[in-house]
Motif scaffolding. Structure first.
Motif, PDB file in Angstrom:
ATOM      1  N   THR A 122       0.853  -1.179   0.000  1.00  0.00           N
ATOM      2  CA  THR A 122       0.000   0.000   0.000  1.00  0.00           C
ATOM      3  C   THR A 122       0.889   1.229   0.000  1.00  0.00           C
ATOM      4  O   THR A 122       1.948   1.245   0.613  1.00  0.00           O
ATOM      5  N   SER A 123       0.482   2.242  -0.688  1.00  0.00           N
ATOM      6  CA  SER A 123       1.264   3.474  -0.777  1.00  0.00           C
ATOM      7  C   SER A 123       0.621   4.524   0.109  1.00  0.00           C
ATOM      8  O   SER A 123      -0.546   4.868  -0.048  1.00  0.00           O
ATOM      9  N   ASP A 124       1.398   5.046   1.049  1.00  0.00           N
ATOM     10  CA  ASP A 124       0.889   6.116   1.898  1.00  0.00           C
ATOM     11  C   ASP A 124       1.458   7.472   1.483  1.00  0.00           C
ATOM     12  O   ASP A 124       1.350   8.442   2.201  1.00  0.00           O
TER      13      ASP A 124
END
Length: 74
Positions: free
Chosen positions: A37-39
């Motif tokens: 997941t990209s934050d």
């Protein structure tokens, strides 16, 4: 004394190596890894690298102009 044969020693070394390589494979988890997941931190880091590269290029472009000036600062 009789000379020691190297064949049993070589076989023992191969067996130890095979067991040492097989143990981590046997203990591995079979569950799939979670999807990444990209934050936004990787995007921020990419922008920071681009800005640092731009600053480096500008520094090397401006430096020859500054070095050729006729007035002294100190």
């Amino acid at each position: 004394m009789a000379p020691i044969s190297r064949v049993p020693l070589l076989l023992a070394a191969c067996l130890i190596l095979a067991v040492a390589l097989a143990i981590p494979v046997a203990r591995a988890q079979l569950a799939p890894a979670p999807s990444p997941t990209s934050d936004g931190t990787s995007i921020d880091q990419g922008i920071a690298y681009a800005l640092m590269l731009l600053a480096l290029v500008l520094t090397y472009l401006i430096h020859p102009l500054d070095a050729s000036s006729s007035h002294k600062l100190f």
